[in-house]
Design an enzyme around this catalytic site. Sequence first.
Site, PDB file in Angstrom:
ATOM      1  N   ASN A   1       8.027  -5.469  -0.754  1.00 28.64           N
ATOM      2  CA  ASN A   1       8.044  -4.271   0.025  1.00 28.64           C
ATOM      3  C   ASN A   1       6.525  -4.225   0.527  1.00 28.64           C
ATOM      4  OD1 ASN A   1       7.702  -2.101   1.674  1.00 28.64           O
ATOM      5  ND2 ASN A   1       8.852  -0.934   0.310  1.00 28.64           N
TER       6      ASN A   1
ATOM      7  N   PRO B   1       0.894  -1.223   0.152  1.00 29.04           N
ATOM      8  CA  PRO B   1       0.171  -0.079   0.004  1.00 29.04           C
ATOM      9  C   PRO B   1       0.821   1.345   0.071  1.00 29.04           C
ATOM     10  CG  PRO B   1      -0.154  -0.985   2.047  1.00 29.04           C
ATOM     11  CD  PRO B   1       0.466  -2.056   1.184  1.00 29.04           C
ATOM     12  N   ASN B   2       0.327   2.270  -0.780  1.00 25.64           N
ATOM     13  CA  ASN B   2       0.870   3.619  -0.995  1.00 25.64           C
ATOM     14  C   ASN B   2       2.174   3.761  -1.669  1.00 25.64           C
ATOM     15  OD1 ASN B   2      -1.338   4.948   0.499  1.00 25.64           O
ATOM     16  ND2 ASN B   2      -0.407   3.833   2.343  1.00 25.64           N
TER      17      ASN B   2
ATOM     18  N   ARG C   1       5.232  12.225  -3.256  1.00 26.45           N
ATOM     19  CA  ARG C   1       5.059  12.593  -2.116  1.00 26.45           C
ATOM     20  C   ARG C   1       6.306  12.070  -0.987  1.00 26.45           C
ATOM     21  NH1 ARG C   1      -0.454  14.358  -0.853  1.00 26.45           N
ATOM     22  NH2 ARG C   1       0.619  15.273   1.021  1.00 26.45           N
TER      23      ARG C   1
ATOM     24  N   ARG D   1      12.218   4.958  12.885  1.00 23.25           N
ATOM     25  CA  ARG D   1      11.320   5.658  12.830  1.00 23.25           C
ATOM     26  C   ARG D   1      10.322   5.373  14.015  1.00 23.25           C
ATOM     27  NH1 ARG D   1       8.934   5.195   7.004  1.00 23.25           N
ATOM     28  NH2 ARG D   1       7.748   6.859   7.714  1.00 23.25           N
TER      29      ARG D   1
ATOM     30  N   TYR E   1      11.239   8.944   1.350  1.00 26.21           N
ATOM     31  CA  TYR E   1      11.333   7.942   0.291  1.00 26.21           C
ATOM     32  C   TYR E   1      11.977   8.104  -1.117  1.00 26.21           C
ATOM     33  CZ  TYR E   1       7.738   5.877   3.542  1.00 26.21           C
ATOM     34  OH  TYR E   1       7.012   5.677   4.684  1.00 26.21           O
TER      35      TYR E   1
ATOM     36  N   ALA F   1       2.976  -1.062   5.091  1.00 23.50           N
ATOM     37  CA  ALA F   1       2.678  -0.841   6.525  1.00 23.50           C
ATOM     38  C   ALA F   1       1.934  -2.152   6.927  1.00 23.50           C
ATOM     39  CB  ALA F   1       1.506   0.092   6.802  1.00 23.50           C
TER      40      ALA F   1
ATOM     41  N   HIS G   1      12.576  -2.511   2.858  1.00 27.26           N
ATOM     42  CA  HIS G   1      11.969  -1.369   3.151  1.00 27.26           C
ATOM     43  C   HIS G   1      12.869  -0.106   2.703  1.00 27.26           C
ATOM     44  CE1 HIS G   1       8.891  -3.187   5.254  1.00 27.26           C
ATOM     45  NE2 HIS G   1      10.001  -3.783   6.024  1.00 27.26           N
ATOM     46  N   ILE G   2      12.211   0.832   2.018  1.00 27.81           N
ATOM     47  CA  ILE G   2      13.236   2.021   1.540  1.00 27.81           C
ATOM     48  C   ILE G   2      13.908   2.718   2.596  1.00 27.81           C
ATOM     49  CG2 ILE G   2      13.067   4.058   0.044  1.00 27.81           C
ATOM     50  CD1 ILE G   2      10.541   2.717  -1.429  1.00 27.81           C
ATOM     51  N   SER G   3      13.067   3.211   3.800  1.00 27.49           N
ATOM     52  CA  SER G   3      13.484   3.877   4.869  1.00 27.49           C
ATOM     53  C   SER G   3      13.972   2.953   5.982  1.00 27.49           C
ATOM     54  CB  SER G   3      12.163   4.706   5.285  1.00 27.49           C
ATOM     55  OG  SER G   3      11.286   3.637   5.976  1.00 27.49           O
TER      56      SER G   3
ATOM     57  N   ASP H   1       0.773 -15.423   6.779  1.00 29.07           N
ATOM     58  CA  ASP H   1       0.264 -16.854   6.464  1.00 29.07           C
ATOM     59  C   ASP H   1       0.343 -17.156   5.223  1.00 29.07           C
ATOM     60  OD1 ASP H   1      -0.416 -17.188   9.196  1.00 29.07           O
ATOM     61  OD2 ASP H   1      -2.514 -16.907   8.971  1.00 29.07           O
TER      62      ASP H   1
ATOM     63  N   GLU I   1      12.532  -9.586   2.388  1.00 26.23           N
ATOM     64  CA  GLU I   1      11.534  -8.098   2.585  1.00 26.23           C
ATOM     65  C   GLU I   1      12.455  -6.838   2.471  1.00 26.23           C
ATOM     66  OE1 GLU I   1       9.712  -8.573   6.557  1.00 26.23           O
ATOM     67  OE2 GLU I   1      10.309  -6.442   6.794  1.00 26.23           O
TER      68      GLU I   1
ATOM     69  N   ARG J   1       6.785   0.775  13.496  1.00 25.35           N
ATOM     70  CA  ARG J   1       7.498   0.122  12.537  1.00 25.35           C
ATOM     71  C   ARG J   1       8.727  -0.863  12.737  1.00 25.35           C
ATOM     72  NH1 ARG J   1       5.110   3.746   8.348  1.00 25.35           N
ATOM     73  NH2 ARG J   1       4.848   5.969   9.180  1.00 25.35           N
TER      74      ARG J   1
ATOM     75  N   HIS K   1       3.853  -4.490   9.208  1.00 23.92           N
ATOM     76  CA  HIS K   1       3.830  -4.498  10.887  1.00 23.92           C
ATOM     77  C   HIS K   1       2.933  -5.180  11.474  1.00 23.92           C
ATOM     78  CE1 HIS K   1       6.890  -1.465   9.796  1.00 23.92           C
ATOM     79  NE2 HIS K   1       5.941  -0.771   8.948  1.00 23.92           N
TER      80      HIS K   1
HETATM   81  O1  CA2 Z   1      10.390   2.227   4.158  1.00 20.72           O
HETATM   82  C1  CA2 Z   1       9.464   1.456   3.570  1.00 20.72           C
HETATM   83  O2  CA2 Z   1       9.686   1.037   2.495  1.00 20.72           O
HETATM   84  C2  CA2 Z   1       8.210   1.160   4.066  1.00 20.72           C
HETATM   85  O3  CA2 Z   1       7.796   0.048   3.721  1.00 20.72           O
HETATM   86  C3  CA2 Z   1       7.090   2.053   3.382  1.00 20.72           C
HETATM   87  C4  CA2 Z   1       5.660   2.124   3.959  1.00 20.72           C
HETATM   88  C5  CA2 Z   1       5.713   2.303   5.764  1.00 20.72           C
HETATM   89  O4  CA2 Z   1       4.372   2.022   6.134  1.00 20.72           O
HETATM   90  C6  CA2 Z   1       6.703   1.092   6.271  1.00 20.72           C
HETATM   91  O5  CA2 Z   1       6.813   1.217   7.541  1.00 20.72           O
HETATM   92  C7  CA2 Z   1       8.190   1.394   5.670  1.00 20.72           C
HETATM   93  C8  CA2 Z   1       4.799   3.180   3.438  1.00 20.72           C
HETATM   94  C9  CA2 Z   1       4.921   3.626   2.061  1.00 20.72           C
HETATM   95  C10 CA2 Z   1       4.360   4.763   1.941  1.00 20.72           C
HETATM   96  O6  CA2 Z   1       4.770   5.255   0.483  1.00 20.72           O
HETATM   97  C11 CA2 Z   1       4.782   6.456   0.371  1.00 20.72           C
HETATM   98  C12 CA2 Z   1       5.498   6.790  -0.825  1.00 20.72           C
HETATM   99  C13 CA2 Z   1       5.285   8.201  -1.191  1.00 20.72           C
HETATM  100  C14 CA2 Z   1       4.579   9.180  -0.568  1.00 20.72           C
HETATM  101  C15 CA2 Z   1       3.669   8.718   0.367  1.00 20.72           C
HETATM  102  C16 CA2 Z   1       3.901   7.330   0.818  1.00 20.72           C
END
Ligand code: CA2
Length: 145
Positions: free
Chosen positions: A74, A10-11, A18, A107, A23, A77, A100-102, A87, A98, A111, A80
């Site tokens: 990836n 998601p997202n 954004r 954080r 990210y 959210a 994660h970009i960040s 499963d 797995e 997370r 978490h």
């Molecule tokens: O760091 C990551 O890759 C995450 O998986 C990104 C998730 C976050 O919930 C995880 O804790 C860590 C969120 C992705 C949101 O991506 C966006 C990208 C651009 C603008 C807004 C959100």
Amino acid sequence: MKKVLVVNGPNLNMLGRREPAIYGSDSLATIEARLKALTGELDVKLEFFQSNHEGAIIDAIHATFSNHDGIVINPGAFTHYSYAIRDALAAVRVPFVEIHISNVHAREAFRHTSVLAALAVGQISGLGVYGYELALRGLLRSLES
Ligand code: CA2
């Protein structure tokens, strides 16, 4: 030739549009194109999937059963708290990395937990979008051994 599914949750379709401070400024399409550019060198066939919906991600994971050698994921959210995705990964038993970009550990506390990582070949966090390439290379190396 190995076949790998790259899953984004998601997202992540919002990448590059954004929150560049967290990210980066690359879009998901750019990240996928960069991975595709590695397929010759790595002798791998890649497929890509992104969804904002938990059930759709579970369906995509199920479809890897007997069909893919590995998964780079990836989970956003869902990382978490999604026991349903956990499963699904456990059910298909397809090796996954797995990513994660960040740096999730730098954080918010929620997370810091991954309900998936214990099943993973490994986890990459905090290296920006370069982490996708590292995840793919690491997955393929682990599939060789
Ligand atoms: O760091 C990551 O890759 C995450 O998986 C990104 C998730 C976050 O919930 C995880 O804790 C860590 C969120 C992705 C949101 O991506 C966006 C990208 C651009 C603008 C807004 C959100």
